[in-house]
Design a protein around this motif. Sequence first.
Motif, mmCIF file in Angstrom:
data_model
loop_
_atom_site.group_PDB
_atom_site.id
_atom_site.type_symbol
_atom_site.label_atom_id
_atom_site.label_comp_id
_atom_site.label_asym_id
_atom_site.label_seq_id
_atom_site.Cartn_x
_atom_site.Cartn_y
_atom_site.Cartn_z
ATOM 1 N N GLY A 45 0.898 -1.430 0.011
ATOM 2 C CA GLY A 45 -0.034 -0.088 -0.181
ATOM 3 C C GLY A 45 0.880 1.078 -0.046
ATOM 4 N N LEU A 46 2.143 1.293 -0.698
ATOM 5 C CA LEU A 46 2.772 2.695 -0.691
ATOM 6 C C LEU A 46 2.527 3.570 -1.730
ATOM 7 C CD1 LEU A 46 6.129 0.577 -0.116
ATOM 8 C CD2 LEU A 46 4.828 2.074 1.594
ATOM 9 N N SER A 47 1.801 3.050 -2.842
ATOM 10 C CA SER A 47 1.467 3.925 -3.927
ATOM 11 C C SER A 47 0.678 5.100 -3.341
ATOM 12 C CB SER A 47 0.594 3.044 -5.164
ATOM 13 O OG SER A 47 1.155 2.108 -5.563
ATOM 14 N N LYS A 100 13.692 -3.927 0.865
ATOM 15 C CA LYS A 100 14.729 -4.610 1.534
ATOM 16 C C LYS A 100 14.284 -5.098 2.934
ATOM 17 C CE LYS A 100 18.695 -2.798 -0.872
ATOM 18 N NZ LYS A 100 19.801 -2.085 -1.060
ATOM 19 N N GLY A 101 13.474 -6.346 2.949
ATOM 20 C CA GLY A 101 12.930 -6.908 4.253
ATOM 21 C C GLY A 101 11.753 -5.984 4.502
ATOM 22 N N ASP A 102 11.698 -5.308 5.733
ATOM 23 C CA ASP A 102 10.843 -4.581 5.979
ATOM 24 C C ASP A 102 10.981 -3.055 5.571
ATOM 25 O OD1 ASP A 102 8.887 -6.459 6.796
ATOM 26 O OD2 ASP A 102 9.713 -6.074 9.095
ATOM 27 N N ALA A 103 12.182 -2.812 5.049
ATOM 28 C CA ALA A 103 12.537 -1.288 4.893
ATOM 29 C C ALA A 103 12.092 -1.009 3.374
ATOM 30 C CB ALA A 103 14.001 -1.133 4.917
ATOM 31 N N VAL A 104 11.728 0.329 3.148
ATOM 32 C CA VAL A 104 11.310 0.738 2.057
ATOM 33 C C VAL A 104 12.756 1.653 1.320
ATOM 34 C CG1 VAL A 104 9.681 2.416 0.698
ATOM 35 C CG2 VAL A 104 8.847 1.049 2.647
ATOM 36 N N ARG A 115 16.870 4.721 2.991
ATOM 37 C CA ARG A 115 16.023 3.666 3.779
ATOM 38 C C ARG A 115 15.154 4.516 4.479
ATOM 39 N NH1 ARG A 115 18.442 -1.011 3.916
ATOM 40 N NH2 ARG A 115 17.421 -2.856 5.451
ATOM 41 N N LEU A 116 13.884 3.824 4.500
ATOM 42 C CA LEU A 116 12.963 4.489 5.221
ATOM 43 C C LEU A 116 11.878 3.055 6.049
ATOM 44 C CD1 LEU A 116 11.020 6.592 2.635
ATOM 45 C CD2 LEU A 116 12.486 7.352 4.282
ATOM 46 N N THR A 117 11.390 3.307 7.023
ATOM 47 C CA THR A 117 10.980 2.530 7.923
ATOM 48 C C THR A 117 9.489 2.876 8.210
ATOM 49 O OG1 THR A 117 13.082 1.710 8.982
ATOM 50 C CG2 THR A 117 10.804 1.053 9.926
ATOM 51 N N ARG A 118 8.552 1.898 7.876
ATOM 52 C CA ARG A 118 7.032 2.206 8.343
ATOM 53 C C ARG A 118 6.717 1.832 9.736
ATOM 54 N NH1 ARG A 118 2.376 0.686 3.811
ATOM 55 N NH2 ARG A 118 1.136 2.503 4.184
ATOM 56 N N LYS A 119 6.375 2.875 10.359
ATOM 57 C CA LYS A 119 6.012 2.671 11.733
ATOM 58 C C LYS A 119 4.600 2.498 12.016
ATOM 59 C CE LYS A 119 10.199 3.406 13.251
ATOM 60 N NZ LYS A 119 10.991 2.859 13.883
ATOM 61 N N ALA A 120 4.232 2.561 13.291
ATOM 62 C CA ALA A 120 2.499 2.394 13.759
ATOM 63 C C ALA A 120 2.206 3.381 13.192
ATOM 64 C CB ALA A 120 2.601 1.993 15.048
ATOM 65 N N GLY A 121 0.958 3.531 12.551
ATOM 66 C CA GLY A 121 0.084 4.737 12.213
ATOM 67 C C GLY A 121 0.314 4.720 10.812
ATOM 68 N N LEU A 124 6.143 7.046 7.520
ATOM 69 C CA LEU A 124 7.403 6.487 6.967
ATOM 70 C C LEU A 124 8.510 7.618 7.733
ATOM 71 C CD1 LEU A 124 6.913 6.022 3.268
ATOM 72 C CD2 LEU A 124 7.203 4.242 4.932
ATOM 73 N N TYR A 125 9.618 6.884 8.168
ATOM 74 C CA TYR A 125 10.662 7.549 8.924
ATOM 75 C C TYR A 125 12.157 7.125 8.185
ATOM 76 C CZ TYR A 125 7.342 9.123 12.468
ATOM 77 O OH TYR A 125 6.175 9.292 13.038
ATOM 78 N N GLY A 126 12.912 7.774 8.287
ATOM 79 C CA GLY A 126 14.371 7.554 7.682
ATOM 80 C C GLY A 126 15.405 8.666 7.824
ATOM 81 N N ASN A 127 16.387 8.304 7.601
ATOM 82 C CA ASN A 127 17.775 9.199 7.529
ATOM 83 C C ASN A 127 18.305 9.110 6.036
ATOM 84 O OD1 ASN A 127 17.707 10.172 10.400
ATOM 85 N ND2 ASN A 127 18.062 7.805 10.777
ATOM 86 N N MET A 128 18.774 10.395 5.619
ATOM 87 C CA MET A 128 19.569 10.653 4.489
ATOM 88 C C MET A 128 21.058 11.009 5.094
ATOM 89 S SD MET A 128 16.976 12.991 2.438
ATOM 90 C CE MET A 128 17.976 12.884 0.853
ATOM 91 N N SER A 129 21.957 10.381 4.446
ATOM 92 C CA SER A 129 23.271 10.920 4.368
ATOM 93 C C SER A 129 23.772 11.908 3.560
ATOM 94 C CB SER A 129 24.139 9.722 4.461
ATOM 95 O OG SER A 129 24.058 8.843 3.193
ATOM 96 N N GLY A 130 24.667 12.370 3.843
ATOM 97 C CA GLY A 130 25.266 13.696 3.182
ATOM 98 C C GLY A 130 26.139 14.454 3.989
#
Length: 142
Positions: A45-47, A100-104, A115-121, A124-130
């Motif tokens: 259900g990511l679309s 990749k596993g449970d990661a988006v 890499r994003l992780t879907r949390k309760a509710g 999507l949460y994640g971090n970007m490097s730079g």
Amino acid sequence: MCARRFATFAAGAVLIALSAGCAAQSTDAVSSTVSDPAAAVRERGLSGTWHGESWPVGTDSTSRMHSALTLEIKDDSTYRLSTTRMGTSPSNESGVVVMKGDAVVLKSNEGQETRLTRKAGGALYGNMSGRYPIALMLKRAG
């Protein structure tokens, strides 16, 4: 005493066997969705359109580096991410969504992965490097 050791050993062996069986089952489920990114996007259900924000780790929403985000994910697993910082025009990134596993994972056309992780509710949460780490959070629009 010997019977107690045997019972402990047997219980441990059963737990290991059960956990190995569970791991094998979850690996099969993940590999089936990884082979077809578009199917994985639809199944999970990511679309659709996601709105959110990004900020340098250790700052708050008043930082000049705070940005508004719009992520559009299509059924074919392609995406477009628009980032708008205060007082600037939007910058756009596009690429492919991969599970990749449970990661988006957002794989940009330039080769960067976010890499994003879907949390309760559903957010999507994640971090970007730079130059500095950037945290991001996205919620489904609507």
